[in-house]
Design an enzyme around this catalytic site. Structure first.
Site, PDB file in Angstrom:
ATOM      1  CG  ASN A   8      38.043  51.520  43.680  1.00  0.00           C
ATOM      2  OD1 ASN A   8      38.208  52.631  44.583  1.00  0.00           O
ATOM      3  ND2 ASN A   8      37.032  50.642  44.318  1.00  0.00           N
TER       4      ASN A   8
ATOM      5  CE  LYS B  67      38.532  47.657  46.038  1.00  0.00           C
ATOM      6  NZ  LYS B  67      38.121  46.151  46.262  1.00  0.00           N
TER       7      LYS B  67
ATOM      8  CD  GLU C  10      34.797  46.048  40.103  1.00  0.00           C
ATOM      9  OE1 GLU C  10      36.018  46.079  40.319  1.00  0.00           O
ATOM     10  OE2 GLU C  10      34.148  46.480  40.994  1.00  0.00           O
TER      11      GLU C  10
ATOM     12  N   GLY D 223      39.480  41.033  44.936  1.00  0.00           N
ATOM     13  CA  GLY D 223      40.505  40.701  45.937  1.00  0.00           C
ATOM     14  C   GLY D 223      40.607  39.308  46.339  1.00  0.00           C
TER      15      GLY D 223
ATOM     16  CB  SER E   1      41.496  38.998  40.825  1.00  0.00           C
ATOM     17  OG  SER E   1      41.009  38.806  42.347  1.00  0.00           O
TER      18      SER E   1
ATOM     19  CG  HIS F  76      33.083  48.712  44.508  1.00  0.00           C
ATOM     20  ND1 HIS F  76      32.936  47.782  45.232  1.00  0.00           N
ATOM     21  CD2 HIS F  76      34.029  48.558  43.628  1.00  0.00           C
ATOM     22  CE1 HIS F  76      34.291  47.058  45.168  1.00  0.00           C
ATOM     23  NE2 HIS F  76      34.778  47.550  43.945  1.00  0.00           N
TER      24      HIS F  76
ATOM     25  CD  GLU G 125      35.163  46.800  48.296  1.00  0.00           C
ATOM     26  OE1 GLU G 125      36.027  45.801  48.073  1.00  0.00           O
ATOM     27  OE2 GLU G 125      35.376  48.031  48.099  1.00  0.00           O
TER      28      GLU G 125
END
Length: 246
Positions: A9, A11, A160, A166, A206, A90, A92
């Site tokens: 991904n 992003k 996730e 991240g 990560s 996701h 986000e």
């Protein structure tokens, strides 16, 4: 047997020059023993689909086929551009755009209707993990986000944990295994053994070359949804190799 999947991904990263990384990745893995999927930004989707031997997907889609939705992209458009899959739900998107599970479910349904594989993401926050609510959160997201017509071909589930995306933080292998086993059991209970055992469950958060092999050894981890480490072939290639060796 579930074929392993390494999904990247990108992003909101990547201009046209970034597509050179696809060529480097193809040179490193001319005949990969696992499925490889790259999800670049929408501006690169069509060009990537023409250039890359790997499957290309999108990072989001609208729940409707068409209409007055300025700035949005439909699943049909993704399909028309050469896409094979789309990420929905996701964290986000859930957080930045207030997308609840009913919205994610509608997007997944639209993706599947267009002939795309829906990669449905779910995960808990650090506060939810510390309160020992992880399985309750995942169970609710599973029930609310996945359409009833899911099959092993049109659905991938990605776990996730939000607090690991991240950040460099990674759950213990036991924690990853617990959640993946829980997801597998819920899929089997809802869809039966045929579908429940066939759907691939990815881990994301990560994932890097130095921890990928250990993560891929955990039961019910069928691959990874990789963020930043998928932007460079030099970083993503060892993850693919680790998955091939698992």
């Amino acid at each position: 047997m579930r074929r392993k999947l390494a999904a990247g991904n990108w992003k909101m990263n990547g201009l046209k020059g970034q597509l050179a990384e696809l060529d480097k990745l193809a040179a490193a893995h001319p005949s990969p023993e696992v499925d490889v999927l790259l999800c670049p930004p929408a501006t690169l989707l069509a060009a990537a689909a023409l250039q890359s031997p790997f499957s290309i997907g999108a990072q989001d889609c609208h729940a409707n086929d068409a209409g007055a939705h300025t700035g949005d992209i439909s699943a049909q458009m993704i399909k028309d551009a050469g896409g094979k899959a789309v990420i929905v739900g996701h964290s986000e998107r859930r957080e930045d755009h207030d997308e609840h599970s009913d919205i994610v479910r509608a997007k997944a349904r639209a993706a599947q209707a267009a002939g795309l594989t829906a990669i449905v993401c779910m995960g808990e926050s650090l506060l939810e993990r510390e309160a020992q609510n992880t399985l309750d959160i995942i169970g609710g997201q599973l029930a609310g986000s996945i359409p009833d017509n899911a099959t092993a071909e049109n659905l991938v589930v990605a776990y996730e944990p939000i607090w690991a995306i991240g950040t460099g933080l990674v759950p213990s292998l036991a924690q990853i295994g617990e959640v993946h086993a829980f997801i597998r059991a819920r899929l089997e209970r809802r869809f039966g053994a045929g579908v429940g055992l066939g759907v691939r469950i990815l881990y994301g958060g990560s994932v890097k070359p130095d921890n990928a092999r250990d993560i891929f050894a955990v039961p019910n981890v069928d691959g990874a949804l990789v963020g930043g480490a998928s932007l460079k072939a030099a970083d993503f290639s060892p993850i693919i190799s680790a998955l091939e060796a698992s």
